[in-house]
Design a protein around this motif. Sequence first.
Motif, PDB file in Angstrom:
ATOM      1  N   MET A 173       0.830  -1.198   0.000  1.00 33.58           N
ATOM      2  CA  MET A 173       0.000   0.000   0.000  1.00 33.58           C
ATOM      3  C   MET A 173       0.870   1.257   0.000  1.00 33.58           C
ATOM      4  SD  MET A 173      -2.976  -1.149  -0.240  1.00 33.58           S
ATOM      5  CE  MET A 173      -3.893   0.364  -0.013  1.00 33.58           C
ATOM      6  N   LEU A 174       1.985   1.212   0.716  1.00 36.17           N
ATOM      7  CA  LEU A 174       2.902   2.354   0.733  1.00 36.17           C
ATOM      8  C   LEU A 174       3.491   2.589  -0.658  1.00 36.17           C
ATOM      9  CD1 LEU A 174       4.469   4.496   2.405  1.00 36.17           C
ATOM     10  CD2 LEU A 174       6.245   2.767   2.701  1.00 36.17           C
ATOM     11  N   VAL A 175       3.884   1.516  -1.331  1.00 36.44           N
ATOM     12  CA  VAL A 175       4.450   1.640  -2.683  1.00 36.44           C
ATOM     13  C   VAL A 175       3.410   2.211  -3.647  1.00 36.44           C
ATOM     14  CG1 VAL A 175       5.331   0.321  -4.653  1.00 36.44           C
ATOM     15  CG2 VAL A 175       6.142  -0.194  -2.340  1.00 36.44           C
ATOM     16  N   ILE A 176       2.170   1.764  -3.513  1.00 39.16           N
ATOM     17  CA  ILE A 176       1.103   2.307  -4.363  1.00 39.16           C
ATOM     18  C   ILE A 176       0.947   3.806  -4.127  1.00 39.16           C
ATOM     19  CG2 ILE A 176      -1.382   2.278  -4.804  1.00 39.16           C
ATOM     20  CD1 ILE A 176      -1.334  -0.723  -4.197  1.00 39.16           C
ATOM     21  N   GLY A 177       0.987   4.213  -2.866  1.00 39.61           N
ATOM     22  CA  GLY A 177       0.858   5.632  -2.551  1.00 39.61           C
ATOM     23  C   GLY A 177       2.000   6.459  -3.117  1.00 39.61           C
ATOM     24  N   VAL A 178       3.232   5.964  -2.978  1.00 34.23           N
ATOM     25  CA  VAL A 178       4.392   6.684  -3.531  1.00 34.23           C
ATOM     26  C   VAL A 178       4.295   6.758  -5.052  1.00 34.23           C
ATOM     27  CG1 VAL A 178       6.898   6.609  -3.812  1.00 34.23           C
ATOM     28  CG2 VAL A 178       5.889   6.098  -1.591  1.00 34.23           C
ATOM     29  N   THR A 179       3.841   5.673  -5.683  1.00 35.16           N
ATOM     30  CA  THR A 179       3.675   5.674  -7.143  1.00 35.16           C
ATOM     31  C   THR A 179       2.619   6.686  -7.572  1.00 35.16           C
ATOM     32  OG1 THR A 179       4.250   3.319  -7.180  1.00 35.16           O
ATOM     33  CG2 THR A 179       3.192   4.228  -9.150  1.00 35.16           C
ATOM     34  N   MET A 180       1.528   6.766  -6.806  1.00 35.78           N
ATOM     35  CA  MET A 180       0.491   7.749  -7.124  1.00 35.78           C
ATOM     36  C   MET A 180       1.031   9.174  -7.014  1.00 35.78           C
ATOM     37  SD  MET A 180      -2.829   6.046  -5.213  1.00 35.78           S
ATOM     38  CE  MET A 180      -3.834   7.508  -5.454  1.00 35.78           C
ATOM     39  N   ALA A 181       1.992   9.387  -6.108  1.00 31.29           N
ATOM     40  CA  ALA A 181       2.581  10.723  -5.960  1.00 31.29           C
ATOM     41  C   ALA A 181       3.410  11.116  -7.184  1.00 31.29           C
ATOM     42  CB  ALA A 181       3.445  10.775  -4.703  1.00 31.29           C
ATOM     43  N   LEU A 182       3.842  10.124  -7.957  1.00 28.38           N
ATOM     44  CA  LEU A 182       4.666  10.403  -9.134  1.00 28.38           C
ATOM     45  C   LEU A 182       3.827  10.671 -10.377  1.00 28.38           C
ATOM     46  CD1 LEU A 182       7.411   7.631  -8.671  1.00 28.38           C
ATOM     47  CD2 LEU A 182       7.447  10.015  -7.886  1.00 28.38           C
ATOM     48  N   VAL A 183       2.523  10.408 -10.281  1.00 30.58           N
ATOM     49  CA  VAL A 183       1.639  10.624 -11.434  1.00 30.58           C
ATOM     50  C   VAL A 183       1.464  12.117 -11.681  1.00 30.58           C
ATOM     51  CG1 VAL A 183      -0.718  10.305 -12.287  1.00 30.58           C
ATOM     52  CG2 VAL A 183       0.429   8.447 -11.059  1.00 30.58           C
ATOM     53  N   GLY A 184       1.461  12.499 -12.956  1.00 31.98           N
ATOM     54  CA  GLY A 184       1.242  13.903 -13.312  1.00 31.98           C
ATOM     55  C   GLY A 184       2.450  14.524 -13.964  1.00 31.98           C
ATOM     56  N   ALA A 185       2.471  15.841 -13.968  1.00 26.87           N
ATOM     57  CA  ALA A 185       3.556  16.560 -14.623  1.00 26.87           C
ATOM     58  C   ALA A 185       4.837  16.474 -13.805  1.00 26.87           C
ATOM     59  CB  ALA A 185       3.162  18.024 -14.828  1.00 26.87           C
ATOM     60  N   ASP A 186       5.954  16.204 -14.488  1.00 20.31           N
ATOM     61  CA  ASP A 186       7.254  16.203 -13.831  1.00 20.31           C
ATOM     62  C   ASP A 186       7.541  17.606 -13.300  1.00 20.31           C
ATOM     63  OD1 ASP A 186      10.296  16.659 -13.791  1.00 20.31           O
ATOM     64  OD2 ASP A 186      10.166  14.492 -14.045  1.00 20.31           O
ATOM     65  N   LEU A 194       3.028   8.681 -16.170  1.00 15.79           N
ATOM     66  CA  LEU A 194       2.014   7.713 -15.734  1.00 15.79           C
ATOM     67  C   LEU A 194       0.592   8.252 -15.876  1.00 15.79           C
ATOM     68  CD1 LEU A 194       3.752   6.520 -12.414  1.00 15.79           C
ATOM     69  CD2 LEU A 194       3.873   5.430 -14.663  1.00 15.79           C
ATOM     70  N   THR A 195       0.374   9.088 -16.869  1.00 11.44           N
ATOM     71  CA  THR A 195      -0.961   9.678 -17.057  1.00 11.44           C
ATOM     72  C   THR A 195      -1.819   8.884 -18.031  1.00 11.44           C
ATOM     73  OG1 THR A 195      -0.133  11.105 -18.841  1.00 11.44           O
ATOM     74  CG2 THR A 195      -0.065  11.987 -16.593  1.00 11.44           C
ATOM     75  N   PHE A 196      -1.189   8.033 -18.872  1.00 10.08           N
ATOM     76  CA  PHE A 196      -1.908   7.222 -19.859  1.00 10.08           C
ATOM     77  C   PHE A 196      -2.784   8.072 -20.776  1.00 10.08           C
ATOM     78  CE2 PHE A 196      -1.335   4.709 -15.974  1.00 10.08           C
ATOM     79  CZ  PHE A 196      -0.511   3.710 -16.455  1.00 10.08           C
ATOM     80  N   GLY A 197      -2.321   9.288 -21.027  1.00 16.14           N
ATOM     81  CA  GLY A 197      -3.027  10.178 -21.930  1.00 16.14           C
ATOM     82  C   GLY A 197      -4.232  10.875 -21.338  1.00 16.14           C
ATOM     83  N   LEU A 198      -4.474  10.717 -20.044  1.00 18.03           N
ATOM     84  CA  LEU A 198      -5.638  11.334 -19.397  1.00 18.03           C
ATOM     85  C   LEU A 198      -5.263  12.700 -18.836  1.00 18.03           C
ATOM     86  CD1 LEU A 198      -7.045   8.228 -17.459  1.00 18.03           C
ATOM     87  CD2 LEU A 198      -7.846   9.168 -19.636  1.00 18.03           C
ATOM     88  N   GLN A 199      -5.973  13.736 -19.275  1.00 20.21           N
ATOM     89  CA  GLN A 199      -5.688  15.096 -18.814  1.00 20.21           C
ATOM     90  C   GLN A 199      -5.925  15.244 -17.313  1.00 20.21           C
ATOM     91  OE1 GLN A 199      -4.311  17.565 -20.493  1.00 20.21           O
ATOM     92  NE2 GLN A 199      -4.353  18.886 -18.682  1.00 20.21           N
TER      93      GLN A 199
END
Length: 502
Positions: A173-186, A194-199
Amino acid sequence: MEQLFDHLALGFSISFSFQNLLLCLLGCLVGTLIGVLPGIGPLATIAILLPLTYSVDPVGALIMLAGIYYGAQYGGSTAAILVNMPGEASSVVTTLDGHAMAKDGRAGKALGIAAIGSFIAGTFGVLVVAALATPLAAIALSFTAAHFFALMVLGLTLAVVLAGGSLLKAGCMLVIGVTMALVGADPLTAEPRLTFGLQTLYDRFDLGIVAMGLFGIAEILRNLELQHKRPAITPVVGKLLPDRKDFRQSAGAIGRGSVLGAILGILPGNGVILSSFASYALEKRIAKDPSRFGKGAIEGVAGPEAANNAGAQTAFVPLLTMGLPATATMALMAGAMTLHGVLPGPQMMDQHPDTFWGVVTSMWLGNAMLVIINLPLIGIWVRLLRVPYRLLFPAIVFVCCVGIFSVGLQPAHVIQVAIFGLAGYLLSKLRLEAAPLLLGLVLGSLLENNLRRGLVLARGDVIAFLSDPLTLSLLALSIVIIVTAILPAVAQRRVEIPAVDD
């Protein structure tokens, strides 16, 4: 010492303003209410009400949210004593002797000693926060990016190890949370990740939406499923104030619980919950007649209640001084500070002294309010416990939807809350704790930023980045903690999270 009194004087001048007094009172009332009503909890409530604080100034918003947090510790004991169902996780131990006292006609004394012990412990916790704030912030100001990276790794490690249930599940669950924090604009190049083309994902995951769904909506769904298990309420409360004998028996337990809670509350993970269990175990061990415990021993109420309230105050120490949230609730508080333009950490004391000391002093003010409002309102809380949950949850859902829509005025945000709510419900059915995910989401971006900043300063040399003795020590400690936690003798003692349908 003189500087500390100057800081406290500044804080009281802020917290005693008319608006902040009202917000503190509102937070304490709401916190007590959600503590009394079993199953909602401060984390879900803060997540629900967070969007409604955007129109309030930062210090007022944080005072109200903090009041909800430690107010829930007070209210949780009421449900634990009267209904044998803890309104807050840290009040689980209170059910053992608190409800036994209630069945013996001493519910009022149990409620009274819980409130008095909580006030004494809360006052001690505030003094600890005020005393540790300046030296810890001074130490944190000398930290480099590598130090902060290692410190956050240690904090996340402790959060996983001290969490309930499977160590592997908490780590995932911690790894999932950290990965979610990386989603979006650098943050440096603005390239999508990790946006998969979704605005929608380009703008990153909104902390309020994720928290409201995982903890607010999911908690409602769990409560609806558990309503048939709601026990009967103790009808007679009796005399509220304990007598002289009760005070003599409880004084030592309150003192020991205050110290124990203040220390353990600083620990990342379940420090506040751990403190109440540790206090109960300590009181039972040193008691002349341990057989009294579980049958209405007043020390079994006074000690744990003092411990969890002292811990609720000192849980703010790592957040305010180092920017490191110790619990999921503190992670949400960190998100609230950021949303209001206040960055928690060592520079907060210099850049926002009014907010820092206003929040600290409001804790003592809130504890005083809770004693004054809780004991006279026991009758009202008893009546609220009789309200069917099916009449409460539509209003909670309505507040959730209106609150999140009013921030961005986007219907998609309401849909996202629903999606995360279903996800949170499914996680609980799978015995997966969502708290490490929220901590990972909050700290993930800070972890990345400090890692990248440290590597830039070291010109990309990983060895130079890790060569500092303090950095190596913190990382080595994290490894030792993980290795120790996975040892069979230790792993077997971990507390499993009960399933929703247990």
